[in-house]
Write an enzyme that holds these catalytic residues in place. Structure first.
Site, mmCIF file in Angstrom:
data_model
loop_
_atom_site.group_PDB
_atom_site.id
_atom_site.type_symbol
_atom_site.label_atom_id
_atom_site.label_comp_id
_atom_site.label_asym_id
_atom_site.label_seq_id
_atom_site.Cartn_x
_atom_site.Cartn_y
_atom_site.Cartn_z
ATOM 1 N N LYS A 109 33.970 31.875 26.531
ATOM 2 C CA LYS A 109 35.521 32.150 25.986
ATOM 3 C C LYS A 109 35.846 31.347 24.714
ATOM 4 O O LYS A 109 36.733 31.862 24.133
ATOM 5 C CB LYS A 109 36.194 31.975 27.243
ATOM 6 C CG LYS A 109 36.343 32.993 28.277
ATOM 7 C CD LYS A 109 36.934 32.625 29.412
ATOM 8 C CE LYS A 109 37.045 33.633 30.595
ATOM 9 N NZ LYS A 109 35.791 33.821 31.176
HETATM 10 C C1 LIG Z 1 34.970 34.882 31.997
HETATM 11 C C2 LIG Z 1 33.638 34.727 32.061
HETATM 12 C C3 LIG Z 1 32.766 36.009 32.392
HETATM 13 C C4 LIG Z 1 33.379 37.289 32.588
HETATM 14 O O1 LIG Z 1 33.499 38.183 31.365
HETATM 15 P P1 LIG Z 1 34.694 39.237 31.250
HETATM 16 O O2 LIG Z 1 34.972 39.379 29.951
HETATM 17 O O3 LIG Z 1 35.837 38.692 32.087
HETATM 18 O O4 LIG Z 1 33.918 40.235 32.037
HETATM 19 C C5 LIG Z 1 31.400 35.546 32.681
HETATM 20 N N1 LIG Z 1 31.059 34.239 32.905
HETATM 21 C C6 LIG Z 1 32.018 33.184 32.532
HETATM 22 C C7 LIG Z 1 31.085 31.800 32.728
HETATM 23 C C8 LIG Z 1 33.365 33.354 32.050
HETATM 24 O O5 LIG Z 1 33.819 32.272 31.908
#
Ligand SMILES: *Cc1c(COP(=O)(O)O)cnc(C)c1O
Length: 490
Positions: A109
């Site tokens: 993120k």
């Molecule tokens: C948020 C997250 C995901 C999922 O991503 P999306 O965009 O919500 O599909 C997968 N792995 C980790 C470690 C995350 O923090």
């Protein structure tokens, strides 16, 4: 560039789309003419991460000049990631792993939440808006810290993060409650993540009826419903492709596959955008954990959220309603917003909907879907470590396992697996997976994992235990609105 809601003909320009987050009709913004946009991969083949980001983001947000975007990208990324190219691709066995966790909070993120604050502040300037933008976020762990890291001390903004008391890991909690910055607030609520999320949604709804501008404030959101958070994620699909070309692993023009550990469908949707922009993609593989609502949907056309919710060892993917799927449906339905509004209404009121056969066929042209049990996740971490000496986290392991199932059905093209978190973010599961007994203290477990594997602990996580706790507020779950209003009026 114009953006349109998925639920009506409501259109705004890209600056407004970034600032608003969600459309007034509850829909999500998409470029009106995504199909006509193009970024030829050959054009970015020799470019750096930052240069590639500038080209792609300017294609989607053309209210900014090339120079402005280059400067914004530099401010967002320079010096903040462990590696200069931000998102390296490494070879593991016959596949490739795209490491998205080299940012300040060790989760993927960071890639988007480093850029979003810059997009918001510059969009605000261009629109002549003077109010402070107050970001409200409910988090189950990763988003909250990445958003705090992105927005702390960003002029003209503030951020309040709500997390469930006792509902996040010790490491995740420590990451948040030690956050420095003069515009940040972190607050625990007595409830679970859904309570936090509902409280924040209700606060948005209640504040839409009050005029907060009298206090010099506007509310906005940092989650992946915001197009300003989705767009920066397109960049690493291009970057990874170009890295494989440069390494001689593929030829320019070869189609490749991407396997994406999926929750809210944001990351994988960015991959679909990359394909729309012209990146040679064969299949996008949607990998789910035990919460397999997307696997069922992409295989049958029926989305049913009325099912048991599992708390898994890959908690950032524990989700029953994937918000960004709405955008994908809109694109697959060729912009039939009435149809989408109907599906979303059915999902809300009846808890399910079924798409028609044409729409399903068009989704299956692009997507393969699979899921992975808790046990198989841990087994995959162990196998990957033993066989290739590569240590991956639980979310990445789900993708590695599903990649294997995918390759058993389809041989065409090389396969890149997106790795979304450092193994040190989920040290207890990872250490047990490789057959060691974790200590009760999660910080000690990080050291144990380091001793067992020699994989370095990321800088942001090492030393966390010694950092000063700055945020101690705990409130009842129905007190979120009052808490926000007090901050606004202060
Ligand atoms: C948020 C997250 C995901 C999922 O991503 P999306 O965009 O919500 O599909 C997968 N792995 C980790 C470690 C995350 O923090």
């Amino acid at each position: 560039m114009l953006y349109q809601s998925t639920r009506s003909r409501h259109t705004v320009n890209s600056l407004q789309a970034i600032l608003e987050g969600i459309a007034p009709d509850g829909g999500l913004y998409l470029p009106v003419d995504l199909d006509s946009l193009n970024v030829d991969v050959a054009r970015v083949a020799d470019k750096s991460f930052e240069e590639t980001a500038a080209v792609i983001l300017r294609t989607l947000f053309d209210e900014f000049t090339e120079e402005e975007m280059a400067d914004m990208v530099r401010r967002a990324y320079r010096g903040k990631f462990e590696t200069e190219d931000c998102t390296p691709t490494v070879k593991v066995g016959g596949d490739y792993v795209l490491e998205l966790f080299r940012g300040p909070t060790s989760a993927f993120k960071d890639v988007a939440l480093s850029m979003l604050p810059v997009l918001i502040t510059e969009a605000k300037k261009k629109l002549g808006i003077t109010e402070k933008i107050l970001i409200l976020t409910a988090t189950s762990g990763d988003t909250g810290k990445a958003a705090l890291e992105g927005f702390h001390d960003v002029e003209g903004t503030g951020i309040i993060v709500f997390y469930p008391n006792g509902g996040v890991s010790a490491v995740q909690k420590a990451q948040m409650v030690t956050q420095e910055g003069n515009n940040v607030t972190v607050c625990a609520i007595e409830g679970n993540f859904d309570d936090a999320q509902t409280g924040v949604k209700n606060t948005f709804a209640a504040c839409a009826k009050k005029d907060l501008t009298q206090y010099g404030v506007r509310l906005s959101s940092a989650n992946s419903i915001n197009i300003g958070r989705l767009a920066p994620q397109i960049v690493y699909y291009y970057k990874s492709y170009c890295d494989l070309v440069a390494a001689g692993e593929i030829k320019m023009g070869d189609k490749i596959n991407f396997v994406v550990p999926t929750g809210n469908f944001g990351d994988i949707l960015a991959g679909y955008f990359a394909k729309c922009l012209g990146l040679p993609v064969n299949k996008l593989v949607c990998a789910s954990n035990q919460n397999d609502v997307l696997t069922e949907f992409l295989n049958t056309g029926r989305y049913d959220r009325r099912r048991e919710f599992y708390r898994t060892n890959s908690p950032s993917m524990d989700i029953l309603v994937s918000s960004n799927l709405e955008r994908m449906l809109y694109l697959a339905a060729k912009g039939d917003c009435d149809k989408i509004a109907g599906y979303m209404k059915a999902l809300n009121e009846e808890g399910e909907y079924t798409v028609d056969a044409d729409l399903l066929a068009s989704l299956q042209d692009t997507f393969f879907a699979g899921c992975c049990s808790e046990e198989k996740t841990l087994q995959t971490i162990r196998d990957t470590y033993v066989t290739y000496g590569y240590l991956c986290d639980t979310h990445t392991a789900v993708a590695v396992a599903v990649a294997k199932d995918f390759k058993a059905t389809e041989a065409e093209g090389k396969t890149v697996i997106l790795s979304t978190a450092s193994p040190y973010k989920f040290p207890v599961s990872v250490l047990s997976a490789i057959g060691k007994e974790p200590d009760a203290d999660e910080f000690r477990v990080m050291e144990q994992l380091n001793e067992a594997t020699q994989v370095p602990v990321p800088e942001g996580l090492a030393g966390l235990k010694e950092k000063k706790v700055l945020h101690t507020d705990v409130i009842p779950k129905d007190a979120i609105l009052d808490y926000v209003l007090k901050k606004v009026e202060a």
